[in-house]
Motif scaffolding. Structure first.
Motif, PDB file in Angstrom:
ATOM      1  N   UNK A   1      13.151   2.245 -14.309  1.00 16.42           N
ATOM      2  CA  UNK A   1      12.620   1.211 -13.428  1.00 16.42           C
ATOM      3  C   UNK A   1      12.830   1.622 -11.967  1.00 16.42           C
ATOM      4  N   UNK A   2      11.838   1.466 -11.099  1.00 25.19           N
ATOM      5  CA  UNK A   2      11.986   1.860  -9.697  1.00 25.19           C
ATOM      6  C   UNK A   2      13.155   1.126  -9.029  1.00 25.19           C
ATOM      7  N   UNK A   3      13.815   1.831  -8.117  1.00 24.84           N
ATOM      8  CA  UNK A   3      14.971   1.252  -7.423  1.00 24.84           C
ATOM      9  C   UNK A   3      14.586  -0.014  -6.676  1.00 24.84           C
ATOM     10  N   UNK A   4      13.428  -0.017  -6.053  1.00 27.81           N
ATOM     11  CA  UNK A   4      12.977  -1.187  -5.301  1.00 27.81           C
ATOM     12  C   UNK A   4      12.885  -2.421  -6.200  1.00 27.81           C
ATOM     13  N   UNK A   5      12.381  -2.233  -7.429  1.00 27.02           N
ATOM     14  CA  UNK A   5      12.269  -3.325  -8.386  1.00 27.02           C
ATOM     15  C   UNK A   5      13.656  -3.846  -8.768  1.00 27.02           C
ATOM     16  N   UNK A   6      14.593  -2.926  -9.008  1.00 26.21           N
ATOM     17  CA  UNK A   6      15.956  -3.320  -9.345  1.00 26.21           C
ATOM     18  C   UNK A   6      16.604  -4.104  -8.209  1.00 26.21           C
ATOM     19  N   UNK A   7      16.370  -3.669  -6.978  1.00 27.70           N
ATOM     20  CA  UNK A   7      16.934  -4.356  -5.815  1.00 27.70           C
ATOM     21  C   UNK A   7      16.409  -5.786  -5.729  1.00 27.70           C
ATOM     22  N   UNK A   8      15.103  -5.946  -5.939  1.00 25.60           N
ATOM     23  CA  UNK A   8      14.507  -7.291  -5.880  1.00 25.60           C
ATOM     24  C   UNK A   8      15.117  -8.194  -6.944  1.00 25.60           C
ATOM     25  N   UNK A   9      15.208  -7.699  -8.185  1.00 25.02           N
ATOM     26  CA  UNK A   9      15.766  -8.493  -9.288  1.00 25.02           C
ATOM     27  C   UNK A   9      17.214  -8.872  -9.009  1.00 25.02           C
ATOM     28  N   UNK A  10      18.008  -7.895  -8.567  1.00 26.84           N
ATOM     29  CA  UNK A  10      19.428  -8.146  -8.307  1.00 26.84           C
ATOM     30  C   UNK A  10      19.615  -9.150  -7.175  1.00 26.84           C
ATOM     31  N   UNK A  11      18.808  -9.032  -6.130  1.00 23.17           N
ATOM     32  CA  UNK A  11      18.919  -9.965  -5.007  1.00 23.17           C
ATOM     33  C   UNK A  11      18.512 -11.376  -5.429  1.00 23.17           C
ATOM     34  N   UNK A  12      17.445 -11.475  -6.209  1.00 21.82           N
ATOM     35  CA  UNK A  12      17.016 -12.793  -6.678  1.00 21.82           C
ATOM     36  C   UNK A  12      18.114 -13.441  -7.518  1.00 21.82           C
ATOM     37  N   UNK A  13      18.647 -12.701  -8.488  1.00 17.60           N
ATOM     38  CA  UNK A  13      19.687 -13.241  -9.344  1.00 17.60           C
ATOM     39  C   UNK A  13      20.954 -13.546  -8.547  1.00 17.60           C
ATOM     40  N   UNK A  14      21.378 -12.597  -7.735  1.00 21.15           N
ATOM     41  CA  UNK A  14      22.622 -12.772  -6.994  1.00 21.15           C
ATOM     42  C   UNK A  14      22.574 -13.916  -6.005  1.00 21.15           C
ATOM     43  N   UNK A  15      21.455 -14.047  -5.294  1.00 19.67           N
ATOM     44  CA  UNK A  15      21.354 -15.075  -4.265  1.00 19.67           C
ATOM     45  C   UNK A  15      21.041 -16.453  -4.825  1.00 19.67           C
ATOM     46  N   UNK A  16      20.369 -16.517  -5.972  1.00 18.21           N
ATOM     47  CA  UNK A  16      19.936 -17.817  -6.492  1.00 18.21           C
ATOM     48  C   UNK A  16      20.785 -18.359  -7.633  1.00 18.21           C
TER      49      UNK A  16
END
Length: 267
Positions: A1-16
């Motif tokens: 999975x592209x790093x950018x996609x992982x960053x988006x998922x992690x930020x969404x989960x972590x922040x929300x």
């Protein structure tokens, strides 16, 4: 999975995850509204592990008491502060575990992941949070948490299995209706997340681990680490702000997003 996609998922989960705006709803919306590939169960479990470590670290003094009280609880005694806290956390997690198993075994969870449902839950439970926060009393603290309150807020927590509801949002709503002040309502909500995240992780991790390869394990490690950092940051900011700020900013976000999603769903 592209790093950018992982960053988006992690930020969404972590922040929300700990903000009252629904992490599951945002994760479901991500592939549906952007066309990105669904991240799959393994990454879902990984980011939940990241947020779990964040809440354990942030509330370590309370969690250390709860873990330390487990031996007393195992012999049927809740006569220490730690044992009582462990008992209340376990009791509060029973409804969501039971309801989660029902949804999983019946397959009903697949029918609750639509944009329309997330839009309605964002809107309705956002307004309910506003009502509880504005008109609920602020006379009770964590020290007043009782067996009855744990069961009541636990039932509220079970509703969060409907995407868009927000586990933290609905448990804070329930605690505010019971008269807990904002800070302690949020704290109880965060503590309740520990057994819930552990239970959901155990439920989902079996199949995910069986199907994992080295590349997927690498992606999971990156996602978990990023989610941990984002969750710790979100927790720190929210808990500090709640000493002087209400939940209204989160309510406004929920209502606006809910309306937008309903327009998309019914247009």
């Amino acid at each position: 999975m592209p790093l950018f996609h992982l960053i988006i998922i992690a930020l969404i989960q972590g922040l929300t995850e700990f903000l009252p705006i629904s992490s599951s709803g945002h994760l479901i919306l991500l592939p549906r509204l952007t066309g990105l590939e669904d991240q799959g169960q393994a990454v879902d479990v990984a980011v939940h592990v990241g947020t779990l470590v964040a809440v354990l670290l942030y509330f370590w003094s309370d969690m250390r008491k709860a873990f330390g009280g487990l031996p007393r609880l195992l012999i049927g005694k809740a006569d220490t502060e730690g044992a009582k806290l462990a008992l209340l956390l376990l009791i509060s997690s029973v409804p969501v575990i039971a309801f989660g198993l029902i949804l999983k075994l019946t397959g009903l969870d697949a029918y609750l992941r639509s944009v329309a449902i997330i839009g309605w839950t964002m809107l309705i439970f956002g307004i309910l949070l506003y009502w509880a926060d504005q008109f609920g009393e602020t006379t009770r603290t964590q020290e007043n948490w009782s067996l009855t309150d744990a069961m009541v807020v636990g039932v509220w927590q079970a509703i969060a299995l409907i995407p868009g509801t927000s586990r933290s949002g609905i448990t804070i709503t329930g605690a505010r209706f019971l008269g807990y002040n904002r800070h302690d309502a949020a704290k109880l909500s965060m503590l309740m997340s520990v057994p819930t995240i552990i239970a959901s992780g155990m439920l989902l991790s079996g199949e995910a681990i069986m199907n994992a390869d080295l590349a997927l394990l690498r992606d999971c490690g990156i996602a978990a680490a990023l989610a941990f950092v984002a969750a710790l940051l979100a927790l720190t900011i929210m808990m500090r702000l709640l000493r002087s700020v209400s939940f209204t900013p989160y309510v406004i976000y929920r209502v606006v997003l809910g309306v937008i999603l309903l327009v998309i769903a019914y247009s």
